[in-house]
Motif scaffolding. Structure first.
Motif, PDB file in Angstrom:
ATOM      1  N   TRP A 130      -4.658  -3.901   6.430  1.00  0.00           N
ATOM      2  CA  TRP A 130      -5.484  -5.089   6.728  1.00  0.00           C
ATOM      3  C   TRP A 130      -6.215  -5.563   5.476  1.00  0.00           C
ATOM      4  O   TRP A 130      -6.357  -6.774   5.256  1.00  0.00           O
ATOM      5  CB  TRP A 130      -6.475  -4.808   7.860  1.00  0.00           C
ATOM      6  CG  TRP A 130      -5.804  -4.630   9.196  1.00  0.00           C
ATOM      7  CD1 TRP A 130      -5.862  -3.532  10.004  1.00  0.00           C
ATOM      8  CD2 TRP A 130      -4.974  -5.576   9.886  1.00  0.00           C
ATOM      9  NE1 TRP A 130      -5.111  -3.730  11.142  1.00  0.00           N
ATOM     10  CE2 TRP A 130      -4.557  -4.977  11.097  1.00  0.00           C
ATOM     11  CE3 TRP A 130      -4.534  -6.871   9.597  1.00  0.00           C
ATOM     12  CZ2 TRP A 130      -3.730  -5.627  12.013  1.00  0.00           C
ATOM     13  CZ3 TRP A 130      -3.718  -7.521  10.507  1.00  0.00           C
ATOM     14  CH2 TRP A 130      -3.323  -6.898  11.701  1.00  0.00           C
ATOM     15  N   ASP A 131      -6.662  -4.617   4.646  1.00  0.00           N
ATOM     16  CA  ASP A 131      -7.334  -4.996   3.389  1.00  0.00           C
ATOM     17  C   ASP A 131      -6.378  -5.780   2.490  1.00  0.00           C
ATOM     18  O   ASP A 131      -6.760  -6.786   1.882  1.00  0.00           O
ATOM     19  CB  ASP A 131      -7.845  -3.749   2.644  1.00  0.00           C
ATOM     20  CG  ASP A 131      -9.083  -3.152   3.310  1.00  0.00           C
ATOM     21  OD1 ASP A 131      -9.701  -3.849   4.144  1.00  0.00           O
ATOM     22  OD2 ASP A 131      -9.418  -1.982   3.016  1.00  0.00           O
ATOM     23  N   THR A 171       0.828  -1.212   0.000  1.00  0.00           N
ATOM     24  CA  THR A 171       0.000   0.000   0.000  1.00  0.00           C
ATOM     25  C   THR A 171       0.865   1.266   0.000  1.00  0.00           C
ATOM     26  O   THR A 171       0.420   2.341   0.405  1.00  0.00           O
ATOM     27  CB  THR A 171      -0.955   0.006   1.222  1.00  0.00           C
ATOM     28  OG1 THR A 171      -0.170  -0.178   2.427  1.00  0.00           O
ATOM     29  CG2 THR A 171      -1.957  -1.140   1.142  1.00  0.00           C
ATOM     30  N   ILE A 216       3.369   3.384   9.663  1.00  0.00           N
ATOM     31  CA  ILE A 216       2.155   3.157   8.872  1.00  0.00           C
ATOM     32  C   ILE A 216       1.085   4.190   9.228  1.00  0.00           C
ATOM     33  O   ILE A 216       0.756   4.381  10.395  1.00  0.00           O
ATOM     34  CB  ILE A 216       1.629   1.723   9.119  1.00  0.00           C
ATOM     35  CG1 ILE A 216       2.674   0.692   8.660  1.00  0.00           C
ATOM     36  CG2 ILE A 216       0.306   1.493   8.388  1.00  0.00           C
ATOM     37  CD1 ILE A 216       2.397  -0.744   9.104  1.00  0.00           C
ATOM     38  N   GLN A 217       0.563   4.855   8.204  1.00  0.00           N
ATOM     39  CA  GLN A 217      -0.452   5.887   8.427  1.00  0.00           C
ATOM     40  C   GLN A 217      -1.874   5.345   8.255  1.00  0.00           C
ATOM     41  O   GLN A 217      -2.796   5.793   8.925  1.00  0.00           O
ATOM     42  CB  GLN A 217      -0.231   7.055   7.442  1.00  0.00           C
ATOM     43  CG  GLN A 217       1.121   7.738   7.582  1.00  0.00           C
ATOM     44  CD  GLN A 217       1.339   8.354   8.954  1.00  0.00           C
ATOM     45  OE1 GLN A 217       0.478   9.071   9.479  1.00  0.00           O
ATOM     46  NE2 GLN A 217       2.485   8.065   9.571  1.00  0.00           N
ATOM     47  N   ASP A 218      -2.044   4.418   7.332  1.00  0.00           N
ATOM     48  CA  ASP A 218      -3.381   3.882   7.036  1.00  0.00           C
ATOM     49  C   ASP A 218      -3.407   2.380   7.302  1.00  0.00           C
ATOM     50  O   ASP A 218      -3.154   1.573   6.422  1.00  0.00           O
ATOM     51  CB  ASP A 218      -3.746   4.193   5.570  1.00  0.00           C
ATOM     52  CG  ASP A 218      -5.175   3.775   5.225  1.00  0.00           C
ATOM     53  OD1 ASP A 218      -5.829   3.111   6.061  1.00  0.00           O
ATOM     54  OD2 ASP A 218      -5.635   4.110   4.111  1.00  0.00           O
ATOM     55  N   MET A 219      -3.732   2.027   8.531  1.00  0.00           N
ATOM     56  CA  MET A 219      -3.713   0.606   8.926  1.00  0.00           C
ATOM     57  C   MET A 219      -4.855  -0.173   8.273  1.00  0.00           C
ATOM     58  O   MET A 219      -4.720  -1.361   7.988  1.00  0.00           O
ATOM     59  CB  MET A 219      -3.799   0.530  10.457  1.00  0.00           C
ATOM     60  CG  MET A 219      -3.218  -0.724  11.042  1.00  0.00           C
ATOM     61  SD  MET A 219      -1.474  -1.026  10.625  1.00  0.00           S
ATOM     62  CE  MET A 219      -1.465  -2.811  10.709  1.00  0.00           C
ATOM     63  N   ASP A 220      -5.980   0.483   8.018  1.00  0.00           N
ATOM     64  CA  ASP A 220      -7.105  -0.208   7.363  1.00  0.00           C
ATOM     65  C   ASP A 220      -6.700  -0.729   5.989  1.00  0.00           C
ATOM     66  O   ASP A 220      -7.066  -1.843   5.597  1.00  0.00           O
ATOM     67  CB  ASP A 220      -8.317   0.732   7.224  1.00  0.00           C
ATOM     68  CG  ASP A 220      -8.972   1.013   8.575  1.00  0.00           C
ATOM     69  OD1 ASP A 220      -8.755   0.208   9.514  1.00  0.00           O
ATOM     70  OD2 ASP A 220      -9.679   2.031   8.691  1.00  0.00           O
ATOM     71  N   ALA A 221      -5.937   0.095   5.256  1.00  0.00           N
ATOM     72  CA  ALA A 221      -5.483  -0.312   3.920  1.00  0.00           C
ATOM     73  C   ALA A 221      -4.575  -1.541   4.027  1.00  0.00           C
ATOM     74  O   ALA A 221      -4.636  -2.451   3.195  1.00  0.00           O
ATOM     75  CB  ALA A 221      -4.739   0.838   3.241  1.00  0.00           C
ATOM     76  N   GLN A 230       3.426   2.270   1.821  1.00  0.00           N
ATOM     77  CA  GLN A 230       3.651   2.926   3.111  1.00  0.00           C
ATOM     78  C   GLN A 230       4.984   2.487   3.712  1.00  0.00           C
ATOM     79  O   GLN A 230       5.526   1.441   3.369  1.00  0.00           O
ATOM     80  CB  GLN A 230       2.508   2.592   4.076  1.00  0.00           C
ATOM     81  CG  GLN A 230       1.132   3.035   3.574  1.00  0.00           C
ATOM     82  CD  GLN A 230       0.085   2.913   4.664  1.00  0.00           C
ATOM     83  OE1 GLN A 230       0.080   3.681   5.632  1.00  0.00           O
ATOM     84  NE2 GLN A 230      -0.805   1.943   4.526  1.00  0.00           N
TER      85      GLN A 230
END
Length: 336
Positions: free
Chosen positions: A184-185, A170, A177-182, A172
């Motif tokens: 996990w996806d 992603t 890591i700034q966007d952890m949801d991305a 990063q």
């Protein structure tokens, strides 16, 4: 040193397979022959599994562990398992790459509870029959999310590695890591495309060697071993790929005189180089101080400068700070 006679054995726990075979043949047997002290060796499949054993053991039951990096060192130190090595008894520490020693000081100050032993990378391994070098360089970590290879993709069942690669997939920084949801996806996407998660170096080699999978992330030394066996497996470290170092960590309550003698013996160039050549990971010895022979400079991840600037290591504070939440979430994701 009369008490030394009472110590008949030292326990060592490591990663099994070719690594344990290398230690046994090149270090433990010669040490026993020289000192009469037997080395009993056990194995583990993951750092978490071994730590669980140590937590329930009596002090002194476990002595030396082949742990992965500063991350584990900090975990063991913070849990009160660290010892204090007498550096005077380990003169071969002077020929170790300074950067590999210094990182432990950020955790435990002047008190050292381990010696660095080797380093490597967890890069991308791929079967050249199905995936070209060009395709690999072009896609990098995202190749593990390529629908085209569904059912022929693998991955280590280690939460840290899955998150690290999720960060790379992603775009990063794995240490910020700034966007952890991305992330996990990406991990879920990989899980659904993968044939299976592997749990050991032996399983990694078998899956690639038998062509059950065409691509996975893998440990540099195990991939080199496959190449030595004649398999046409490529290896690529993507930018910000996972660099790691391993240490020989000494548990509190160990017989220190014997343990220090064994560590010094293991760091001696002849032992260290022999083990490195057998397990295919560069040793922690400083190439500017020690002639490492002809094979070691050809190993993946080897740094001829001894500065290791090309490797990205996990920031222990960052990863230890998130261990509870991330490992639990990954457990749920892994079960689907």
């Amino acid at each position: 040193m009369a008490f030394a006679q009472d110590v008949s054995q030292v326990r060592f726990d490591g990663w099994g397979g070719v690594v344990s075979e290398a230690f046994r043949a090149k270090a433990f047997d010669p040490y026993t022959k020289k000192t009469g002290v037997e080395v009993v060796d056990g194995t583990f499949g993951s750092g978490d599994e071994y730590l669980a054993r140590v937590k329930t053991a009596q002090e002194g039951e476990y002595n030396i562990a082949h742990l992965s990096g500063v991350f584990d060192y900090a975990r063991y130190h913070n849990l009160g398992f660290s010892s204090s090595l007498n550096r005077d008894n380990i003169p071969n520490l002077d020929i170790v790459i300074p950067k590999l020693v210094d990182v432990y000081r950020t955790v435990s100050g002047d008190q050292l509870s381990c010696v660095p032993y080797d380093y490597g990378t967890t890069g991308l391994a791929y079967n050249r029959k199905y995936i070209s070098d060009e395709e690999m360089k072009e896609q990098g970590a995202r190749i593990l999310l390529n629908e085209k290879y569904k059912g022929k993709i693998g991955g280590w069942s280690d939460w840290r590695t899955r998150i690290w690669y999720g960060a790379l997939q992603t775009d990063q920084d794995p240490n910020n890591i700034q966007d952890m949801d991305a992330v996990w996806d990406a991990i879920r996407q990989h899980r659904d495309l993968a044939l299976k998660y592997w749990g050991s170096g032996a399983e990694l080699m078998s899956l690639l060697g038998e062509e059950e999978i065409y691509v996975t992330e893998g440990w540099s030394g195990r991939i080199y071993a496959l190449q030595e066996q004649g398999h046409d497996i490529g290896y690529y470290d993507p930018p910000n790929g996972f660099g790691w170092q391993e240490c020989l960590f000494v548990m509190k309550g160990s017989p220190m005189a014997e343990v220090e003698e064994l560590l010094n013996f293991m760091l001696a160039p002849e032992t260290s180089i022999a083990v490195a050549e057998a397990q295919n990971y560069p040793p922690a010895l400083d190439p500017s101080k020690v002639d490492l022979g002809s094979k070691i400079p050809t190993l993946p991840a080897f740094d001829a400068t001894g500065k290791l600037d090309g490797l990205t290591f996990a920031n222990p504070d960052y990863w230890n700070g998130n261990v509870a939440e991330w490992s639990k979430t990954f457990g749920r994701v892994q079960k689907g």
